[in-house]
Structure formats: structure tokens, C-alpha cells
Scaffold this motif. Structure first.
Motif, PDB file in Angstrom:
ATOM      1  N   UNK A 141       0.626  -1.492   0.179  1.00 28.51           N
ATOM      2  CA  UNK A 141       0.183  -0.043   0.144  1.00 28.51           C
ATOM      3  C   UNK A 141       1.077   0.983  -0.099  1.00 28.51           C
ATOM      4  N   UNK A 142      -0.210   2.480  -0.214  1.00 25.91           N
ATOM      5  CA  UNK A 142       0.801   3.746  -0.377  1.00 25.91           C
ATOM      6  C   UNK A 142       1.580   4.425   1.332  1.00 25.91           C
ATOM      7  N   UNK A 143       0.644   3.980   1.771  1.00 19.07           N
ATOM      8  CA  UNK A 143       0.922   4.517   3.276  1.00 19.07           C
ATOM      9  C   UNK A 143       1.163   3.768   4.358  1.00 19.07           C
ATOM     10  N   UNK A 144       2.657   4.547   4.541  1.00 21.06           N
ATOM     11  CA  UNK A 144       3.678   3.700   5.749  1.00 21.06           C
ATOM     12  C   UNK A 144       3.064   4.692   6.803  1.00 21.06           C
ATOM     13  N   UNK A 145       3.026   4.139   8.810  1.00 20.13           N
ATOM     14  CA  UNK A 145       3.256   4.591  10.175  1.00 20.13           C
ATOM     15  C   UNK A 145       3.805   4.139  10.495  1.00 20.13           C
ATOM     16  N   UNK A 146       4.751   5.095  11.447  1.00 23.64           N
ATOM     17  CA  UNK A 146       5.148   4.651  13.127  1.00 23.64           C
ATOM     18  C   UNK A 146       4.005   3.748  13.989  1.00 23.64           C
ATOM     19  N   UNK A 147       4.787   2.766  14.212  1.00 22.58           N
ATOM     20  CA  UNK A 147       3.434   1.593  14.428  1.00 22.58           C
ATOM     21  C   UNK A 147       3.356   2.514  15.918  1.00 22.58           C
TER      22      UNK A 147
ATOM     23  N   UNK B 214      -3.243   7.627  12.581  1.00 20.88           N
ATOM     24  CA  UNK B 214      -3.041   8.601  11.293  1.00 20.88           C
ATOM     25  C   UNK B 214      -4.098   7.008   9.970  1.00 20.88           C
ATOM     26  N   UNK B 215      -3.241   5.970   9.977  1.00 21.97           N
ATOM     27  CA  UNK B 215      -3.793   4.604   9.589  1.00 21.97           C
ATOM     28  C   UNK B 215      -5.177   4.762   9.908  1.00 21.97           C
ATOM     29  N   UNK B 216      -6.341   5.033  10.618  1.00 19.97           N
ATOM     30  CA  UNK B 216      -7.668   4.692  11.135  1.00 19.97           C
ATOM     31  C   UNK B 216      -8.242   6.249  10.208  1.00 19.97           C
ATOM     32  N   UNK B 217      -7.677   6.867  10.215  1.00 18.91           N
ATOM     33  CA  UNK B 217      -8.429   8.340   9.603  1.00 18.91           C
ATOM     34  C   UNK B 217      -7.770   7.972   7.957  1.00 18.91           C
ATOM     35  N   UNK B 218      -7.425   7.549   7.790  1.00 17.93           N
ATOM     36  CA  UNK B 218      -6.792   7.023   6.323  1.00 17.93           C
ATOM     37  C   UNK B 218      -7.832   6.530   6.182  1.00 17.93           C
ATOM     38  N   UNK B 219      -8.597   5.048   6.510  1.00 18.82           N
ATOM     39  CA  UNK B 219      -8.804   3.918   6.239  1.00 18.82           C
ATOM     40  C   UNK B 219     -10.593   4.538   6.346  1.00 18.82           C
ATOM     41  N   UNK B 220     -10.993   5.709   7.307  1.00 18.85           N
ATOM     42  CA  UNK B 220     -12.258   6.448   7.760  1.00 18.85           C
ATOM     43  C   UNK B 220     -12.690   7.216   5.841  1.00 18.85           C
ATOM     44  N   UNK B 221     -11.592   8.147   5.638  1.00 22.74           N
ATOM     45  CA  UNK B 221     -11.495   8.107   4.527  1.00 22.74           C
ATOM     46  C   UNK B 221     -11.491   8.000   2.882  1.00 22.74           C
ATOM     47  N   UNK B 222     -11.262   6.342   2.827  1.00 27.37           N
ATOM     48  CA  UNK B 222     -11.968   5.518   2.400  1.00 27.37           C
ATOM     49  C   UNK B 222     -10.225   5.359   1.375  1.00 27.37           C
TER      50      UNK B 222
ATOM     51  N   UNK C 165      -8.380   2.878   2.467  1.00 27.41           N
ATOM     52  CA  UNK C 165      -7.629   1.833   2.211  1.00 27.41           C
ATOM     53  C   UNK C 165      -7.867   0.519   2.993  1.00 27.41           C
ATOM     54  N   UNK C 166      -7.458  -0.636   3.175  1.00 25.65           N
ATOM     55  CA  UNK C 166      -7.938  -1.452   4.630  1.00 25.65           C
ATOM     56  C   UNK C 166      -6.671  -1.121   5.937  1.00 25.65           C
ATOM     57  N   UNK C 167      -7.093  -0.734   7.034  1.00 27.57           N
ATOM     58  CA  UNK C 167      -6.402  -0.548   8.444  1.00 27.57           C
ATOM     59  C   UNK C 167      -6.398  -2.252   9.216  1.00 27.57           C
ATOM     60  N   UNK C 168      -5.215  -2.347   9.558  1.00 28.20           N
ATOM     61  CA  UNK C 168      -4.627  -3.583  10.583  1.00 28.20           C
ATOM     62  C   UNK C 168      -4.684  -3.271  11.819  1.00 28.20           C
ATOM     63  N   UNK C 169      -5.076  -3.417  13.128  1.00 28.08           N
ATOM     64  CA  UNK C 169      -4.941  -2.602  14.390  1.00 28.08           C
ATOM     65  C   UNK C 169      -5.489  -3.572  15.086  1.00 28.08           C
ATOM     66  N   UNK C 170      -5.327  -2.850  16.788  1.00 24.67           N
ATOM     67  CA  UNK C 170      -6.615  -3.473  17.843  1.00 24.67           C
ATOM     68  C   UNK C 170      -7.899  -3.239  17.607  1.00 24.67           C
ATOM     69  N   UNK C 171      -8.739  -4.391  17.694  1.00 28.18           N
ATOM     70  CA  UNK C 171     -10.337  -4.201  17.640  1.00 28.18           C
ATOM     71  C   UNK C 171     -10.918  -3.463  19.005  1.00 28.18           C
ATOM     72  N   UNK C 172     -10.158  -2.731  19.919  1.00 32.95           N
ATOM     73  CA  UNK C 172     -11.018  -2.364  20.814  1.00 32.95           C
ATOM     74  C   UNK C 172     -10.359  -0.598  20.081  1.00 32.95           C
ATOM     75  N   UNK C 173      -8.871  -0.541  20.160  1.00 30.41           N
ATOM     76  CA  UNK C 173      -9.327   1.148  19.024  1.00 30.41           C
ATOM     77  C   UNK C 173      -9.745   0.892  18.368  1.00 30.41           C
ATOM     78  N   UNK C 174     -10.557   0.147  16.843  1.00 25.85           N
ATOM     79  CA  UNK C 174     -11.206   0.084  16.023  1.00 25.85           C
ATOM     80  C   UNK C 174     -13.125   0.044  15.816  1.00 25.85           C
ATOM     81  N   UNK C 175     -13.316   0.061  17.667  1.00 25.20           N
ATOM     82  CA  UNK C 175     -14.357  -0.407  17.675  1.00 25.20           C
ATOM     83  C   UNK C 175     -15.374   1.097  17.752  1.00 25.20           C
ATOM     84  N   UNK C 176     -14.697   1.052  18.080  1.00 23.72           N
ATOM     85  CA  UNK C 176     -15.785   2.585  18.541  1.00 23.72           C
ATOM     86  C   UNK C 176     -16.511   3.540  16.396  1.00 23.72           C
TER      87      UNK C 176
END
Length: 299
Positions: A220-226, A232-240, A242-253
Motif C-alpha cells: 500500500x501507499x501509506x506507511x506509518x510508525x507503529x 493516521x491509518x485509522x483516519x485514512x481508512x475512514x476517508x476511504x 484503504x484497509x487498516x489492521x489494528x487492535x479491535x478495541x482501537x477500532x471498535x468505536x
């Protein structure tokens, strides 16, 4: 020989932090005060303890030998002095924790307010970072880490949820355009929002189902510091984007709001929750002992 205990502590702080500025930040004093203390100590002992350059500070051979004996000795002195804390109605002092950013976001919010209310005379300092550090050398009393990153000589106490999952998600609009993957390998055809550790390594996305485990090197085009830039990956995913992979609790809201749609849920990787860890010495500082008891009691 008349050596000041404060000068010994200053030397340990500087050597542990590998610099006067970082040592001052961790010990709550000034770099000039630490420099003067180390200079006094070297003069009193008649030997150089630190190699100093414009870029780094490191112990000499004599300094290394002194550190080996000083660290446990100073820890015992601190623990001995802290015994009097047990005679107070309420423990007092400062507790410093070193935790990953995920724990600061997902674990501590449910614990810290209650702890501070129960122990109003304790000050809590939380240092959130995702690099693996020696908590004692960093001037901290304890840390939070996941099982595979625990040091063997530490006591570990479960803290927070005992089972967590890595979730995969994307914006509904993105999935409408690019399709909803039914198998993790289909992610190779998607724009994935990736993370890189401070060490430079970029971990694959891991999945499991019915005893089958997969590790997918997504692109993918975007790489961030873990950790530090995960939002930033969450905001980018919400904006369409791409696909984000993160803790379930972080994404639940964002699942609950509908901003993100979970995908591949039967494949989400489960892993044990984190631990509070601290040196296994006999006497604990009162603030740390209070925190350990608070966590153990599930308060």
C-alpha cells in the motif's frame, strides 16, 4: 572517601539515559546539575566514569563496574527508605510507568482514574513509547508489555483484557468500490495501510482460523510508525484510502458509528493481553506496591 548519595544517583541517571539531557528529563532535574554531580563524583573517586562526546555519553570500564554494583545497591536503599511509607495512612510518592502507546490508549483509561482517586497522595507519570527499553535504566518503576517482550527477571501481573484481537477494516465506500475480501490472501489486491517499527522492520499481517495460520505481506501507499502514528491509518481508512489492521478495541468505536466496516472477522488473530511488570526485588516502593495491589484486586 566522602561520596554523596545524590552524586551516585546522578551518575546512574546519566549512564542509564546515555546523556545528560535525557538523564535530566527522567530524573526531574537539570542537565547542568547532573553534570556538576558527576564531576564531583569523579573528582572524589579520582577516576573518569563517563566518556563524553558531543553525540553520546557512555560509561568507562570503571564506570561500568561501578554501575553493576550501584544499581542494585541504590534500589535497596530506596526500598529501605520507603519502608516508612507503610506507616502512613496513605502511601505517597511518584510512580513512573513505561507503556506502549496501545496500553496508554486501551488499558490505562479504565484503571488510572480509579487509582488516582484511591491514592490522592501518589503522583503518576506515564511515558508512552513503543520501543523496547530497560524500565530501570529509563528511570521508571514498572512497565506494561505483552508476554513475548517480558524480561525474564521481572515479575509479571496481568493487567487489562486477557484476550485481544487484531481487527481488519475499511470504509464501506472503499469496500463498495474494491470489493469485500473473503480470504486474507485477497488483501494482496487491496490498498493496505501499513505500520513500521522504530527498528525499521515492517511486520506482516497475521491471521488464524481453525488451526490455520497465515502471514500476509500486504502492500500500500501509506506507511506509518507503529503506535505513534496509528491514528493516521485509522483516519485514512475512514476517508476511504484503504484497509487498516489494528487492535479491535482501537477500532471498535468506528465500527459502532459505521465509519469503518469489519472484514475477515473469522480470521482475526487472538493473542494474550498485556502484563504489568517490575523488578522482582523483595521490597517495592509504596506507590508501585499500591498500584500492583490495585491492579490485582481488579479495582
Amino acid at each position: 572517601m566522602n561520596v554523596d548519595l545524590g552524586d551516585l544517583n546522578a551518575f546512574v541517571a546519566v549512564a542509564g539515559a546515555k546523556g545528560f539531557r535525557d538523564g535530566a528529563r527522567l530524573s526531574g532535574t537539570s542537565a547542568s546539575a547532573l553534570s556538576e554531580a558527576v564531576r564531583r563524583l569523579e573528582t572524589e573517586l579520582g577516576v573518569r566514569l563517563l566518556h563524553r562526546t558531543t553525540r553520546s555519553v557512555r560509561p568507562t570500564e570503571a564506570g561500568e563496574r561501578l554501575l553493576e554494583r550501584l544499581r542494585p545497591a541504590l534500589a535497596e536503599v530506596g526500598a529501605a527508605l520507603d519502608v516508612v511509607n507503610g506507616f502512613r495512612d496513605r502511601p505517597t510518592g511518584t510512580l513512573k510507568l513505561n507503556v506502549p502507546i496501545s496500553a496508554a490508549r486501551l488499558v490505562l483509561p479504565s484503571i488510572v482514574p480509579g487509582f488516582l482517586a484511591a491514592y490522592p497522595d501518589i503522583s503518576l507519570e506515564v511515558i508512552a513509547e513503543d520501543g523496547f527499553v530497560d524500565v530501570l535504566a529509563a528511570g521508571c518503576d514498572a512497565g506494561i508489555r505483552y508476554d513475548e517482550r517480558l524480561e525474564q527477571d521481572m515479575v509479571a501481573v496481568p493487567i487489562g483484557p486477557r484476550l485481544q484481537r487484531f481487527a481488519v477494516a475499511a470504509a464501506p465506500a472503499y469496500l463498495d468500490r474494491h470489493g469485500r475480501p473473503q480470504h486474507p490472501r485477497e488483501l494482496l489486491g487491496h490498498a493496505c495501510l501499513r505500520g513500521r517499527f522504530a527498528s525499521g522492520s515492517m511486520p506482516p499481517w497475521e491471521f488464524e482460523r481453525d488451526g490455520e495460520s497465515l502471514r500476509i505481506d500486504v502492500t500500500g501507499q501509506l506507511i506509518v510508525r507503529i503506535g505513534a502514528a496509528a491514528d493516521l491509518t485509522v483516519d485514512a481508512a475512514i476517508a476511504g484510502a484503504g484497509v487498516v489492521y489494528l487492535f479491535e478495541d482501537w477500532l471498535r468505536p468506528h465500527f459502532e458509528s459505521g465509519a469503518l466496516e469489519p472484514i475477515l472477522e473469522p480470521w482475526w488473530l487472538r493473542f494474550p493481553g498485556p502484563f504489568l511488570y517490575y523488578p522482582g526485588r523483595r521490597l517495592l516502593p509504596a506507590p508501585l506496591r499500591a498500584f500492583v495491589d490495585f491492579v490485582r484486586n481488579g479495582s
